[in-house]
Design a protein around this motif. Structure first.
Motif, mmCIF file in Angstrom:
data_model
loop_
_atom_site.group_PDB
_atom_site.id
_atom_site.type_symbol
_atom_site.label_atom_id
_atom_site.label_comp_id
_atom_site.label_asym_id
_atom_site.label_seq_id
_atom_site.Cartn_x
_atom_site.Cartn_y
_atom_site.Cartn_z
ATOM 1 N N TRP A 48 -1.455 6.103 -11.378
ATOM 2 C CA TRP A 48 -2.497 6.846 -10.324
ATOM 3 C C TRP A 48 -2.904 5.847 -9.533
ATOM 4 O O TRP A 48 -3.246 6.100 -8.173
ATOM 5 C CB TRP A 48 -3.456 7.694 -11.039
ATOM 6 N N TRP A 49 -3.223 4.450 -9.909
ATOM 7 C CA TRP A 49 -4.004 3.683 -9.338
ATOM 8 C C TRP A 49 -3.385 2.233 -8.819
ATOM 9 O O TRP A 49 -2.325 1.721 -9.469
ATOM 10 C CB TRP A 49 -5.238 3.180 -10.161
ATOM 11 N N ASP A 86 -7.469 8.478 -2.120
ATOM 12 C CA ASP A 86 -8.779 8.179 -2.067
ATOM 13 C C ASP A 86 -8.900 6.671 -1.996
ATOM 14 O O ASP A 86 -7.785 6.031 -2.695
ATOM 15 C CB ASP A 86 -9.628 8.746 -3.392
ATOM 16 N N MET A 102 -9.599 -0.397 -4.745
ATOM 17 C CA MET A 102 -8.902 0.493 -5.532
ATOM 18 C C MET A 102 -8.312 1.671 -4.965
ATOM 19 O O MET A 102 -9.041 2.299 -4.118
ATOM 20 C CB MET A 102 -9.373 0.892 -7.002
ATOM 21 N N ARG A 104 -6.227 5.259 -5.024
ATOM 22 C CA ARG A 104 -5.732 6.355 -5.777
ATOM 23 C C ARG A 104 -4.524 7.254 -5.064
ATOM 24 O O ARG A 104 -4.813 7.642 -4.074
ATOM 25 C CB ARG A 104 -6.839 7.473 -5.923
ATOM 26 N N PRO A 108 1.202 11.231 -9.219
ATOM 27 C CA PRO A 108 1.495 10.251 -9.925
ATOM 28 C C PRO A 108 2.837 9.532 -9.697
ATOM 29 O O PRO A 108 3.783 10.050 -9.534
ATOM 30 C CB PRO A 108 1.547 10.744 -11.293
ATOM 31 N N MET A 235 -11.277 4.008 -13.146
ATOM 32 C CA MET A 235 -10.271 4.759 -13.470
ATOM 33 C C MET A 235 -10.980 6.035 -14.526
ATOM 34 O O MET A 235 -10.589 7.164 -14.445
ATOM 35 C CB MET A 235 -9.274 4.051 -14.185
ATOM 36 N N TYR A 238 -13.331 8.501 -12.537
ATOM 37 C CA TYR A 238 -13.055 8.961 -11.196
ATOM 38 C C TYR A 238 -13.215 10.431 -11.188
ATOM 39 O O TYR A 238 -12.728 11.331 -11.972
ATOM 40 C CB TYR A 238 -11.775 8.499 -10.817
ATOM 41 N N PRO A 240 -12.263 13.537 -8.387
ATOM 42 C CA PRO A 240 -11.794 13.814 -7.111
ATOM 43 C C PRO A 240 -12.682 14.198 -6.109
ATOM 44 O O PRO A 240 -13.893 15.028 -6.273
ATOM 45 C CB PRO A 240 -10.616 14.783 -7.040
#
Length: 252
Positions: A48-49, A86, A102, A104, A108, A235, A238, A240
């Motif tokens: 995800w990151w 994000d 970071m 997002r 995935p 992480m 988080y 949304p």
């Protein structure tokens, strides 16, 4: 006649592009992410990151992260183009203290031989240690043009005092910095989010590319080993952002 042939030969030689030995072996950096729109890099740390520098902060919903890239402007069939959902910038933003963002992903990443995360650092880099920096950009000082293929350079970590001694007046030292590169090494990669990996671990993203202005000066990277707790906290916690779209049940 000999002189004429020599001139023609030299002209042809000058017209032929020289091989670039700083181009990475294709797909040898499966964690490298190309942030389209910003034209710079980030590092994939899980599905995800992505971690990048403040300078490369993309715009949510209007930017695309391209994974599995080598030639940034050519579709090779290995890419995953994912919208950015994000961004979270370390505060205070791009002060003398921090340069870290970071990113997002909206969906995935799918891991395979071309797309794979890089582990976070389990220790900090040591002076003299050899590290590897990769990014999309020129490796020639004072050359600013875009570059299609991913570049790789090898740099030694430099002790903090040596690095501070090379800072121009407008730069201020921060404990969150680590420096790498010397005049007798490859010391320029003009990608504001260049990724530095040491011993197979993510140790830095580019902060100031000093080595492109003067090869004698080390370039500066965010010292990511000091940010592990913050990265993991972001992480883990988080949530949304709330959508501004009207739910369907309110329109019926």
């Amino acid at each position: 006649m000999y002189l004429l042939l020599l001139v023609v030969a030299l002209g042809l030689a000058g017209a032929s592009p020289l091989p670039d030995n700083k181009v990475c072996q294709p797909h040898s950096r499966p964690w490298q992410v190309y942030l389209r729109g910003e034209g710079c890099s980030g590092a994939l740390i899980n599905e995800w990151w992505v971690v990048t520098s403040f300078t490369c902060t993309p715009t949510p919903h209007n930017s695309i992260a391209s994974l599995g890239e080598h030639a940034a402007y050519t579709e090779e069939g290995t890419e995953q183009h994912i919208q950015i959902a994000d961004v979270i910038m370390h505060s205070p933003y791009r002060s003398p203290l921090h340069s870290l963002t970071m990113v997002r992903l909206a969906t995935p990443a799918r891991f395979n031989q071309h797309v794979r995360p890089i582990p976070l650092a389990s220790r900090c880099p040591r002076p003299g240690e050899t590290c590897h920096v990769s990014g999309w950009g020129s490796t020639t000082p004072y050359q600013y043009g875009p570059d299609q293929r991913l570049k790789c350079i090898t740099v030694p970590v430099v002790d903090d005092q040596t690095c501070m001694n090379t800072f121009p007046e407008y730069l201020h030292w921060s404990p969150g910095m680590v420096c790498a590169g010397r005049a007798d090494t490859d010391n320029c990669l003009r990608d504001s989010g260049s990724v530095m990996v040491c011993d197979g671990q993510l140790q830095g993203v580019q902060w100031f590319k000093n080595g492109c202005s003067n090869p004698a000066n080390p370039s500066v990277y965010t010292k990511l080993c000091l940010y592990n707790n913050w990265i993991k906290e972001v992480m883990d916690n988080y949530v949304p952002p709330l959508t501004t779209e009207t739910p369907s049940w309110m329109t019926t």
